[in-house]
Design a protein around this motif. Structure first.
Motif, PDB file in Angstrom:
ATOM      1  N   UNK A 484      23.306 -32.892 -17.097  1.00 17.26           N
ATOM      2  CA  UNK A 484      22.966 -33.901 -16.100  1.00 17.26           C
ATOM      3  C   UNK A 484      23.760 -35.194 -16.310  1.00 17.26           C
ATOM      4  N   UNK A 485      23.879 -35.623 -17.567  1.00 17.27           N
ATOM      5  CA  UNK A 485      24.604 -36.868 -17.851  1.00 17.27           C
ATOM      6  C   UNK A 485      26.082 -36.751 -17.491  1.00 17.27           C
ATOM      7  N   UNK A 486      26.660 -35.570 -17.668  1.00 14.03           N
ATOM      8  CA  UNK A 486      28.067 -35.388 -17.308  1.00 14.03           C
ATOM      9  C   UNK A 486      28.247 -35.448 -15.795  1.00 14.03           C
ATOM     10  N   UNK A 487      27.252 -34.956 -15.066  1.00 19.41           N
ATOM     11  CA  UNK A 487      27.315 -35.080 -13.599  1.00 19.41           C
ATOM     12  C   UNK A 487      27.312 -36.551 -13.194  1.00 19.41           C
ATOM     13  N   UNK A 488      26.529 -37.364 -13.893  1.00 21.44           N
ATOM     14  CA  UNK A 488      26.518 -38.810 -13.646  1.00 21.44           C
ATOM     15  C   UNK A 488      27.898 -39.394 -13.950  1.00 21.44           C
ATOM     16  N   UNK A 489      28.465 -38.984 -15.093  1.00 17.90           N
ATOM     17  CA  UNK A 489      29.770 -39.492 -15.510  1.00 17.90           C
ATOM     18  C   UNK A 489      30.845 -39.133 -14.483  1.00 17.90           C
ATOM     19  N   UNK A 490      30.831 -37.902 -13.990  1.00 16.89           N
ATOM     20  CA  UNK A 490      31.810 -37.466 -12.982  1.00 16.89           C
ATOM     21  C   UNK A 490      31.700 -38.330 -11.732  1.00 16.89           C
ATOM     22  N   UNK A 491      30.466 -38.576 -11.301  1.00 15.80           N
ATOM     23  CA  UNK A 491      30.248 -39.409 -10.117  1.00 15.80           C
ATOM     24  C   UNK A 491      30.787 -40.821 -10.344  1.00 15.80           C
ATOM     25  N   UNK A 492      30.558 -41.346 -11.541  1.00 18.53           N
ATOM     26  CA  UNK A 492      31.061 -42.683 -11.883  1.00 18.53           C
ATOM     27  C   UNK A 492      32.586 -42.731 -11.826  1.00 18.53           C
ATOM     28  N   UNK A 493      33.218 -41.728 -12.420  1.00 23.77           N
ATOM     29  CA  UNK A 493      34.686 -41.679 -12.439  1.00 23.77           C
ATOM     30  C   UNK A 493      35.239 -41.670 -11.020  1.00 23.77           C
ATOM     31  N   UNK A 494      34.647 -40.843 -10.179  1.00 27.98           N
ATOM     32  CA  UNK A 494      35.128 -40.749  -8.794  1.00 27.98           C
ATOM     33  C   UNK A 494      34.905 -42.053  -8.038  1.00 27.98           C
ATOM     34  N   UNK A 495      33.787 -42.714  -8.304  1.00 32.42           N
ATOM     35  CA  UNK A 495      33.524 -44.007  -7.666  1.00 32.42           C
ATOM     36  C   UNK A 495      34.536 -45.057  -8.111  1.00 32.42           C
ATOM     37  N   UNK A 496      34.803 -45.094  -9.412  1.00 31.90           N
ATOM     38  CA  UNK A 496      35.751 -46.079  -9.952  1.00 31.90           C
ATOM     39  C   UNK A 496      37.168 -45.832  -9.434  1.00 31.90           C
ATOM     40  N   UNK A 497      37.511 -44.571  -9.233  1.00 29.95           N
ATOM     41  CA  UNK A 497      38.847 -44.268  -8.724  1.00 29.95           C
ATOM     42  C   UNK A 497      38.958 -44.550  -7.225  1.00 29.95           C
ATOM     43  N   UNK A 498      37.830 -44.454  -6.529  1.00 32.31           N
ATOM     44  CA  UNK A 498      37.826 -44.772  -5.097  1.00 32.31           C
ATOM     45  C   UNK A 498      37.890 -46.276  -4.877  1.00 32.31           C
ATOM     46  N   UNK A 499      37.115 -47.022  -5.675  1.00 34.48           N
ATOM     47  CA  UNK A 499      37.094 -48.487  -5.575  1.00 34.48           C
ATOM     48  C   UNK A 499      37.685 -49.049  -6.866  1.00 34.48           C
ATOM     49  N   UNK A 500      38.987 -49.198  -6.881  1.00 31.76           N
ATOM     50  CA  UNK A 500      39.710 -49.462  -8.137  1.00 31.76           C
ATOM     51  C   UNK A 500      39.526 -50.871  -8.681  1.00 31.76           C
ATOM     52  N   UNK A 501      38.948 -51.796  -7.896  1.00 35.46           N
ATOM     53  CA  UNK A 501      38.838 -53.177  -8.378  1.00 35.46           C
ATOM     54  C   UNK A 501      37.393 -53.559  -8.700  1.00 35.46           C
TER      55      UNK A 501
END
Length: 591
Positions: A484-501
């Motif tokens: 479950x925590x890795x699913x959270x991490x994946x979502x975070x990574x994708x969010x950070x890459x979408x909104x880079x600033x």
């Protein structure tokens, strides 16, 4: 919660320097990368309030207050969410009119929930008044409640029959989705055969907010054999169990000046005491009291009297309450403790001995000094040097949490008398050297397990340093790992890459309404103990470790499969590649 679009919120936070907002309210001093000052949410002599320029967050190491600029406007200036957004939009000249309708829709849903709980309350009251359930009414009378008290507290009943669920659904069929949100029925669906009423065969106590609006229900089993004995509504958009107290609205609405609040543990305790004309009573909702509730009480009175059972469980509950209260104890505020005879609670005791004798028991309350030293001294031999040192080590961190200088001095002198140090100057030196045990990380991780797992390290470092997302080339292999925590991490990574600033404040705000928001909030303030100059390397090492964990999991799966059914040529090739990869000492993650 009323919300506007995440795009607007991110834009407003990115344009706002939280330092500018807070420094207009009170003095902040530059200290390294951050600014520090005296916390505006509790009284203190030494500044423990820190504002991070980089992360755009504030937090207090003493009382645990924290958040971004929107949280500050809501908690300090008492604005609601939409008012905070409007304040920032006016400051930056950004229009949010296009989002108002969406906000109104959310507000409308909250109004619908208020209406629904009122309708359910009436339904439960009508059930109690039916002849079929007269035995419930008789039970309440045996508990000392007369018709006036039952009506005054709007007590009802949810019958045991499963048809009851169908009746509610038919009566309120147009609000099926709202019934789901209230958690009245358990189960995934609301069809007739999968419906289970949360409160079946329970006496229903409506729970009001401080303004007198019904927001939820508490249910007490009609049979002492049924567990749990008490059950509350699930948290909803209008009800948070940790932020409300039973019966408090009656004190708040009916009495302009409240000299004290008597804090008890149960619904019947509140009802019985008030029926005996003892006012100013409130109860927690089946949980340990929270800092939010303590703060709420001290906003309406300066004196809290905690009334607990005299058994070991009661003393543990009292100790937890004391620890929650310490950061709010200014010299104007008081807290006392009363322990009833074993096997008694306020409800049973007052019906046995009457009002006058019960009030005499209240007069024998223990103040913080008596309670604190009595509890800590029970298993310590103060005739020995080691015992005196142990008492000092236990009590000094607690005294340090207290903002009231006179109270703090008095407790120090009490300690000095017990350990044989009568010099106030030396006692203060001991206090200054004592580390504060009310570390913010301890507070916010109380109900959520946070540890140095590779998953938590990755999430915590990324929340505090969103730019680290660029070090994750691909998340495809991570998606094969059932965690479950890795699913959270994946979502975070994708969010950070979408909104880079994004900074930390914007990243956390993005997840405010998400079901894993609390965990992200905790990890945003988590002290991971990683030095700043090695954060990037630590993040990479954690990625490599996670990568190897996934490979080992896949390796074990293929080996087990080979023992049962021979592997295909392609699977053998995959296993060989995994064995080769695990034999190599990686310097960088290869996703």
């Amino acid at each position: 919660m009323i919300r506007v679009s995440n795009t607007i919120i991110k834009e407003l936070i990115s344009r706002t320097n939280i330092i500018d907002i807070i420094s207009h309210k009170f003095y902040l001093k530059k200290q390294g990368k951050n600014f520090v000052g005296h916390c505006p949410f509790h009284d203190e002599k030494n500044p423990s309030f820190t504002v991070s320029i980089e992360k755009q967050f504030y937090y207090c190491f003493s009382c645990g207050s924290h958040g971004n600029v929107i949280d500050f406007l809501m908690n300090h200036d008492k604005l609601n969410f939409i008012e905070s957004i409007q304040f920032l939009s006016n400051m930056h000249g950004i229009s949010i009119n296009s989002n108002i309708n969406a906000c109104k829709n959310n507000n409308s849903q909250q109004n619908d929930l208020y209406q629904l709980v009122n309708e359910l309350c009436e339904y439960y009251i009508n059930i109690l008044n039916q002849k079929k359930y007269s035995y419930v009414y008789e039970y309440l009378k045996k508990r000392g409640l007369n018709s006036e008290t039952i009506n005054n507290f709007s007590i009802g009943f949810a019958p045991p029959e499963w048809e009851h669920s169908i009746k509610i659904t038919k009566i309120l069929s147009y609000k099926t989705e709202l019934l789901k949100k209230l958690g009245i029925f358990l189960g995934k669906h609301l069809n007739y055969h999968q419906r289970y009423n949360r409160f079946h065969n329970r006496i229903i106590f409506p729970i009001h907010n401080i303004n007198g609006n019904i927001i939820a229900f508490g249910g007490r089993s009609i049979s002492d054999k049924t567990t749990p004995k008490y059950l509350n509504s699930a948290d909803t958009a209008i009800f948070k169990k940790s932020q409300n107290l039973y019966g408090l609205y009656k004190n708040y609405v009916q009495h302009k000046k409240i000299p004290y609040i008597l804090l008890v543990e149960g619904y019947f305790d509140v009802i019985s005491l008030m029926a005996f004309k003892i006012p100013y009573v409130t109860a927690t909702l089946g949980t340990n009291i929270t800092a939010y509730q303590i703060n709420m009480l001290y906003k309406i009175t300066d004196c809290i009297i905690c009334c607990y059972d005299g058994d070991n469980a009661g003393k543990i509950a009292a100790w937890r309450t004391l620890n929650q209260t310490l950061p709010y104890l200014t010299d104007k505020r008081e807290i006392y403790f009363i322990f009833l005879p074993n096997g008694e609670d306020p409800d049973t005791l007052i019906r046995k001995i009457g009002k006058d004798k019960f009030l005499k028991i209240l007069q024998n309350k223990q103040d913080i000094s008596n309670f604190l030293f009595k509890i800590l001294s029970q298993k310590i031999n103060l005739q020995t040097l080691s015992g005196k040192i142990k008492l000092s080590n236990l009590i000094l961190p607690m005294i340090k949490k207290i903002p009231g200088e006179t109270l703090k001095l008095y407790l120090l002198q009490q300690l000095g008398n017990k350990i044989g140090i009568l010099d106030d100057r030396k006692l203060h030196q001991l206090l200054q050297k004592t580390p504060v045990s009310s570390d913010y990380n301890t507070k916010i991780t109380k109900n959520i397990d946070i540890s140095n797992t590779v998953e938590h390290i990755l999430i915590g470092l990324l929340m505090q340093n969103p730019k680290l997302a660029k070090l994750v080339p691909d998340t495809q292999i991570l998606q094969t790992y059932e965690n479950y925590d890795i699913k959270i991490f994946i979502d975070l990574v994708e969010t950070c890459k979408t909104y880079t600033i994004l900074n930390s404040a914007q990243l956390l705000e993005h997840y405010r309404d998400n079901n894993f928001f609390k965990k992200l909030e905790i990890l945003t303030f988590w002290n991971h103990m990683v030095k700043e100059d090695i954060i990037e390397n630590t993040f990479i090492e954690a990625l490599i470790k996670l990568h190897n964990l996934i490979l080992k999991q896949k390796q074990e799966t293929l080996i087990a499969q080979d023992r049962v059914n021979k592997l295909t040529q392609q699977e053998r090739r995959e296993l060989w590649l995994i064995n080769q990869a695990l034999s190599v000492q990686y310097n960088t993650a290869k996703f």
